[in-house]
Design a protein around this motif. Structure first.
Motif, PDB file in Angstrom:
ATOM      1  N   UNK B 180       0.955  -1.204   0.104  1.00 46.61           N
ATOM      2  CA  UNK B 180       0.064   0.053   0.168  1.00 46.61           C
ATOM      3  C   UNK B 180       0.883   1.194   0.002  1.00 46.61           C
ATOM      4  N   UNK B 181       0.506   2.139  -0.749  1.00 49.11           N
ATOM      5  CA  UNK B 181       1.330   3.566  -0.727  1.00 49.11           C
ATOM      6  C   UNK B 181       1.818   3.942   0.820  1.00 49.11           C
ATOM      7  N   UNK B 182       1.091   3.840   1.680  1.00 49.95           N
ATOM      8  CA  UNK B 182       1.719   4.278   3.273  1.00 49.95           C
ATOM      9  C   UNK B 182       2.691   3.619   3.393  1.00 49.95           C
ATOM     10  N   UNK B 183       2.871   2.093   3.048  1.00 49.05           N
ATOM     11  CA  UNK B 183       3.917   1.225   3.640  1.00 49.05           C
ATOM     12  C   UNK B 183       5.202   1.401   2.633  1.00 49.05           C
ATOM     13  N   UNK B 184       4.865   2.125   1.302  1.00 48.39           N
ATOM     14  CA  UNK B 184       6.091   1.979   0.434  1.00 48.39           C
ATOM     15  C   UNK B 184       7.172   2.731   1.074  1.00 48.39           C
ATOM     16  N   UNK B 185       6.943   3.849   1.777  1.00 42.02           N
ATOM     17  CA  UNK B 185       7.511   4.947   2.393  1.00 42.02           C
ATOM     18  C   UNK B 185       8.593   4.038   3.337  1.00 42.02           C
ATOM     19  N   UNK B 186       8.136   3.406   4.232  1.00 36.14           N
ATOM     20  CA  UNK B 186       9.092   2.786   5.297  1.00 36.14           C
ATOM     21  C   UNK B 186      10.107   1.868   4.654  1.00 36.14           C
ATOM     22  N   UNK B 187       9.682   0.992   3.626  1.00 39.47           N
ATOM     23  CA  UNK B 187      10.697   0.194   2.788  1.00 39.47           C
ATOM     24  C   UNK B 187      11.874   1.053   2.226  1.00 39.47           C
ATOM     25  N   UNK B 188      11.180   2.057   1.460  1.00 40.73           N
ATOM     26  CA  UNK B 188      12.091   2.923   0.451  1.00 40.73           C
ATOM     27  C   UNK B 188      13.123   3.587   1.422  1.00 40.73           C
TER      28      UNK B 188
END
Ligand SMILES: Nc1ncnc2c1ncn2[C@@H]1O[C@H](COP(=O)(O)OP(=O)(O)OP(=O)(O)O)[C@@H](O)[C@H]1O
Ligand SMILES: [Mg+2]
Lengths: 288, 253
Positions: B180-188
Motif C-alpha cells: 500500500x502507498x503508506x507502506x512504500x515509504x517505510x521500505x524505501x
C-alpha cells in the motif's frame, strides 16, 4: 471506555430475536428427529422377520458372552493399526522425497519408487493381501516370519505406503516454487531446501488427507482376518461358527465404531479448526 | 550513447556481458551488458515484461542463461562448474512477493541461512538476527509468523533475511510494488539508509522517486538490453532515447 458498554435497546431486541430463532430451530430439529426415529422403529419392528433377526443379531446374552473374545481381537487390530500407520507414514514420506531427487546416481531409486507406487496403488488391497499372505510363505525364506499377523500387516503397509507417498507428493507439489527460489537464493542446497522448506510445508498442507487415510487404515486393519489372524473380525467369525448366532458380528462392528467415530470426529474438528486457511496459515495453528 | 562516464579504478563488483536468456521462443534478454560498481546503487527500470526480474534471477543463478557472462569479482558464475550454492550465499535477494517461509517464525526465517549455510551457532545467528530485525523496525515481531505481519512488515523481514548474511551484492525485485502507498515509504527509507552505508544494490523498481533519490546509475531495459543508462537526472530528466521518453511519459500519465 469500551468496558462501560451498556447494550442499547436495539441490541437487546436483536439478541432476544436471535434467542427466539435458536429455540425455534432446536424445537423443529427435535420434532423431525422424533418423527424419523418413530418411523424407523415402526418399519423395523413391524417387519415380518424382526423377531428372528433380533434373536440372530441382537441377542443380549450372546453379546455379553462374545464381548471379551472380540475385544481381545480388536486389541490386535489396534496394534496392527499403530505399527502399520507409523511405518506407512514414514515410508510414504521417504518415497515421496526420493521421487523429488535429481542426482543422476539416484535414477534407479526414482525408477523403482515410481514403479512400486504405480503397482501398489493400482492393485486392490485384498489382492495384495492374498498374494503376500499366500505367496511369500511359498518362497520358504527361512528368515521371514510367516505368521498371519506379520504377513497381513506387511500387505497393509505395502499398500498404504504407496497411498501415502502419493499424498505426500501432492503436498510437495503444492509448495509454491517461489519458496524454493527463496531458499536457494539464501544459498541452501537442494537437499536443505527440501528438508527445511518444502517438506514441512508439504506435510502441513496434506495433514487432512493424511488423517483421513489413517482412519481408513484403522478399518482396513480388519482385513488381516482373511489370512487367519485372530483379530476382532476373525474372533467374531469363530464365535458365530460355534453358536450359529450372528451377534458377534454386531459386537465387532460396534467395537470398530467405538474407535472410528471419535477418531473421525477428532479429525474433522482438527480440519475445521484449520479451516480453509492457506498452507502457511495452517502451519501456524499446528505449531502453537 | 550517454556522455563519458568516469572510468572505474577497479573492475566492477558485478559485470554482466552479452547475457542472453529466452523462454522457449520468447527472447527476454538479448546480448545485455551491465556493470555494477562496488558500493553503488544501480536501478533497473523498464516496462512490465521487459526482463527486469529475469535479469535479477539470472544474476542470482536462479535461471540458467543461454549465453553470456555474469562475473562477481571477476569469477564467471554462469560457468556450470562454479559452486552455485556458494555464489548465491554471497548475494542477497529480496523478492517482489516477499517469499518468507510461512511455516517459520520471523526469527527462524532470518536465522535459517546463517545457521545452515554460513555455519553460525544458534546463539550467534539469533543475536545477529535480532539486531537486524530491530534495525528494520521489527524488534517486536520476532516470534510472529509471516501471515501475522502487514505487507510492509513482511517485506522488511525479507530484507532482514537477505541482509543478515552480509551479502556482497543485494538484489531487490520491485520490493515495494505489492505494498500500500503508506507502506512504500517505510521500505524505501530503509533502502536509502542501506544505500548511504555503501551496500551494493541492484534494484528493479517502478518507483521513480526512489530511482531519482538513491540511484547512482539508472538503466532502462527495452528489447532485451539496456537501451539507455546514466545518472538519474539524465535518464529520468532528459532521456535521449525516444523509447525511454515514451516509457516515462506513460508512467507519469
Ligand atoms: N519462468 C518463465 N517461463 C516462461 N516465461 C517467462 C518466465 N519468467 C518470465 N517469463 C517471460 O519473460 C518476460 C520477462 O519477464 P520478467 O518477469 O523478467 O519481466 P519484468 O520486467 O520483471 O516485468 P514486471 O515489471 O511486470 O515485473 C515476460 O515476457 C515473461 O512472460
Ligand atoms: Mg518483475
Amino acid at each position: 471506555m469500551s468496558g462501560q458498554w451498556t447494550p442499547s435497546q436495539r441490541a437487546l431486541a436483536r439478541a432476544a430475536y436471535r434467542r427466539g430463532r435458536r429455540r425455534r430451530s432446536f424445537l423443529v430439529a427435535l420434532a423431525s428427529t422424533v418423527v424419523v426415529a418413530v418411523l424407523a422403529f415402526v418399519v423395523l419392528v413391524g417387519s415380518p422377520g424382526w423377531d428372528r433377526a433380533r434373536e440372530a443379531f441382537f441377542d443380549p446374552v450372546e453379546f455379553v458372552a462374545v464381548l471379551p473374545a472380540v475385544a481381545q481381537g480388536l486389541w490386535l487390530n489396534l496394534r496392527v493399526w499403530v505399527v502399520a500407520g507409523v511405518i506407512a507414514v514414514v515410508g510414504g514420506l521417504a518415497l515421496a522425497v526420493a521421487r523429488t531427487t535429481t542426482a543422476p546416481a539416484l535414477f534407479p531409486l526414482r525408477a523403482v519408487v515410481t514403479i512400486y507406487i504405480d503397482v501398489f496403488r493400482g492393485v486392490p488391497v485384498l489382492l495384495v493381501l492374498l498374494l503376500v499372505g499366500f505367496g511369500l510363505p511359498a518362497l520358504r525364506l527361512p528368515w521371514l516370519p510367516i505368521t498371519a499377523t506379520f504377513l497381513g500387516t506387511l500387505a497393509i503397509v505395502l499398500t498404504y505406503t504407496a497411498y501415502l507417498a502419493e499424498i505426500f507428493r501432492a503436498g510437495i507439489e503444492s509448495v509454491h516454487p517461489s519458496q524454493v527460489a527463496a531458499a536457494r537464493a539464501l544459498g541452501l542446497t537442494r537437499g536443505q531446501t527440501t528438508r527445511r522448506v518444502v517438506v514441512p510445508q508439504a506435510v502441513r498442507a496434506v495433514t487432512p488427507a493424511l488423517l483421513n487415510m489413517i482412519v481408513a487404515l484403522q478399518k482396513d486393519s480388519g482385513l488381516i482376518s482373511i489370512l487367519g489372524a485372530v483379530d476382532a473380525i476373525r474372533a467374531a467369525e469363530i464365535a458365530v461358527s460355534g453358536s450359529y448366532n450372528f451377534t458377534a458380528y454386531v459386537v465387532a462392528g460396534f467395537l470398530f465404531l467405538l474407535i472410528s467415530v471419535p477418531l473421525t470426529r477428532l479429525v474433522d474438528a482438527y480440519n475445521a479448526r484449520r479451516g480453509g486457511r492457506g498452507v502457511g496459515a495452517a502451519m501456524v495453528g499446528a505449531i502453537r | 550513447m550517454t556522455g563519458p562516464t568516469p572510468k572505474p579504478l577497479r573492475p566492477p563488483l558485478l559485470r554482466v556481458a552479452g547475457l542472453r536468456k529466452s523462454f522457449g521462443t520468447n527472447l527476454v534478454l538479448d546480448d545485455l551488458d551491465l556493470d555494477v560498481a562496488e558500493h553503488s546503487c544501480v536501478v533497473l527500470i523498464g516496462a512490465s515484461g521487459s526482463g527486469k526480474s529475469t535479469l535479477l534471477r539470472a544474476v542470482d543463478l536462479l535461471e540458467e542463461v543461454d549465453d553470456g557472462v555474469i562475473e562477481l569479482r571477476g569469477v564467471d558464475l554462469a560457468d556450470p562448474w562454479v559452486d552455485a550454492n556458494a555464489a548465491r550465499a554471497r548475494m542477497g535477494m529480496v523478492f517482489q512477493s516477499y517469499n518468507l517461509f510461512g511455516h517459520m517464525s520471523v526469527l527462524a526465517n532470518v536465522t535459517l541461512a546463517p545457521r545452515l549455510v554460513h555455519g553460525r551457532t544458534k546463539e550467534e545467528a539469533e543475536a545477529a538476527a535480532v539486531a537486524m530485525l530491530e534495525r528494520v523496525g521489527l524488534g517486536d515481531k520476532i516470534t510472529a509468523y509471516p501471515d501475522q505481519l502487514s505487507g510492509g512488515q513482511q517485506q522488511r523481514a525479507a530484507i532482514a533475511r537477505a541482509l543478515v548474511n552480509g551479502p556482497e551484492l543485494l538484489l531487490l525485485d520491485e520490493v515495494t510494488s505489492a505494498l500500500d502507498p503508506e507502506l512504500v515509504g517505510e521500505v524505501l527509507d530503509l533502502l536509502a539508509e542501506l544505500r548511504a552505508e555503501g551496500t551494493t544494490m541492484l534494484v528493479a523498481t517502478h518507483e521513480m522517486g526512489f530511482a531519482r533519490q538513491a540511484a547512482d546509475l539508472v538503466c532502462f531495459l527495452d528489447g532485451g538490453r539496456v537501451l539507455e543508462s546514466g545518472p538519474p537526472e539524465q535518464v529520468l530528466g532528459a532521456p535521449e532515447q525516444p523509447r525511454t521518453r515514451e516509457f516515462l511519459a506513460r508512467l507519469h500519465a
